[in-house]
Write a protein that holds these residues in place. Sequence first.
Motif, PDB file in Angstrom:
ATOM      1  N   ILE A   1      51.701  17.078  17.968  1.00  0.00           N
ATOM      2  CA  ILE A   1      52.421  18.356  17.945  1.00  0.00           C
ATOM      3  C   ILE A   1      53.833  18.162  17.416  1.00  0.00           C
ATOM      4  N   ASP A   2      54.529  17.137  17.915  1.00  0.00           N
ATOM      5  CA  ASP A   2      55.901  16.886  17.464  1.00  0.00           C
ATOM      6  C   ASP A   2      55.950  16.629  15.956  1.00  0.00           C
ATOM      7  N   ALA A   3      54.993  15.855  15.436  1.00  0.00           N
ATOM      8  CA  ALA A   3      54.948  15.577  14.004  1.00  0.00           C
ATOM      9  C   ALA A   3      54.642  16.852  13.214  1.00  0.00           C
ATOM     10  N   LEU A   4      53.756  17.670  13.730  1.00  0.00           N
ATOM     11  CA  LEU A   4      53.359  18.897  13.054  1.00  0.00           C
ATOM     12  C   LEU A   4      54.512  19.897  12.988  1.00  0.00           C
ATOM     13  N   ILE A   5      55.165  20.152  14.111  1.00  0.00           N
ATOM     14  CA  ILE A   5      56.207  21.181  14.127  1.00  0.00           C
ATOM     15  C   ILE A   5      57.426  20.772  13.296  1.00  0.00           C
ATOM     16  N   ALA A   6      57.619  19.468  13.089  1.00  0.00           N
ATOM     17  CA  ALA A   6      58.745  19.000  12.286  1.00  0.00           C
ATOM     18  C   ALA A   6      58.527  19.258  10.795  1.00  0.00           C
ATOM     19  N   ARG A   7      57.294  19.493  10.381  1.00  0.00           N
ATOM     20  CA  ARG A   7      56.965  19.677   8.964  1.00  0.00           C
ATOM     21  C   ARG A   7      56.919  21.141   8.549  1.00  0.00           C
ATOM     22  N   VAL A   8      57.264  22.051   9.458  1.00  0.00           N
ATOM     23  CA  VAL A   8      57.150  23.482   9.197  1.00  0.00           C
ATOM     24  C   VAL A   8      58.534  24.092   9.026  1.00  0.00           C
ATOM     25  N   ASP A   9      58.659  25.006   8.056  1.00  0.00           N
ATOM     26  CA  ASP A   9      59.876  25.793   7.892  1.00  0.00           C
ATOM     27  C   ASP A   9      59.707  27.107   8.633  1.00  0.00           C
ATOM     28  N   TYR A  10      60.700  27.474   9.418  1.00  0.00           N
ATOM     29  CA  TYR A  10      60.640  28.669  10.276  1.00  0.00           C
ATOM     30  C   TYR A  10      61.534  29.760   9.718  1.00  0.00           C
ATOM     31  N   PRO A  11      61.198  31.010   9.980  1.00  0.00           N
ATOM     32  CA  PRO A  11      60.012  31.493  10.691  1.00  0.00           C
ATOM     33  C   PRO A  11      58.759  31.315   9.826  1.00  0.00           C
ATOM     34  N   ILE A  12      57.605  31.216  10.502  1.00  0.00           N
ATOM     35  CA  ILE A  12      56.345  31.032   9.794  1.00  0.00           C
ATOM     36  C   ILE A  12      55.223  31.755  10.539  1.00  0.00           C
ATOM     37  N   TYR A  13      54.374  32.419   9.792  1.00  0.00           N
ATOM     38  CA  TYR A  13      53.241  33.164  10.333  1.00  0.00           C
ATOM     39  C   TYR A  13      52.045  32.226  10.491  1.00  0.00           C
ATOM     40  N   THR A  14      51.198  32.507  11.446  1.00  0.00           N
ATOM     41  CA  THR A  14      50.041  31.661  11.755  1.00  0.00           C
ATOM     42  C   THR A  14      49.220  31.301  10.511  1.00  0.00           C
ATOM     43  N   GLU A  15      48.876  32.279   9.698  1.00  0.00           N
ATOM     44  CA  GLU A  15      48.064  32.006   8.498  1.00  0.00           C
ATOM     45  C   GLU A  15      48.778  31.073   7.530  1.00  0.00           C
ATOM     46  N   ASP A  16      50.101  31.184   7.457  1.00  0.00           N
ATOM     47  CA  ASP A  16      50.872  30.303   6.574  1.00  0.00           C
ATOM     48  C   ASP A  16      50.856  28.864   7.079  1.00  0.00           C
ATOM     49  N   ILE A  17      50.864  28.690   8.390  1.00  0.00           N
ATOM     50  CA  ILE A  17      50.751  27.346   8.973  1.00  0.00           C
ATOM     51  C   ILE A  17      49.400  26.741   8.582  1.00  0.00           C
ATOM     52  N   LEU A  18      48.345  27.527   8.775  1.00  0.00           N
ATOM     53  CA  LEU A  18      47.005  27.041   8.425  1.00  0.00           C
ATOM     54  C   LEU A  18      46.920  26.674   6.949  1.00  0.00           C
TER      55      LEU A  18
END
Length: 97
Positions: free
Chosen positions: A16-33
């Motif tokens: 989880i920590d590795a995953l959340i560090a690679r995301v730019d916020y704000p982000i919608y669920t479909e964009d994460i997928l």
Amino acid sequence: MHYADRPVTRLSRDEIDALIARVDYPIYTEDILSQFRNEGASEHTLKALSDLPEHTFQNPDELKKALLGYKFDPENEPHSSTSIFKGSSSLPNKTAH
């Protein structure tokens, strides 16, 4: 069925920590997928992400809580800037304006 009633695929805290560090916020669920699908994430990771509620995550804390299995609060609207999670003191509470 409410989100809280659905089984949730679990990731480890390190994942989880590795995953959340690679995301730019704000982000919608479909964009994460889409992001992790394009990056070749494992089926297990994609399953965990597909279990997330439809929501625009404003920050890493919101996404982490969702991935850890905090219960979705169906009273709050998806895409709102308020918390969708019950029982969390670190996220803002829904207040009347």
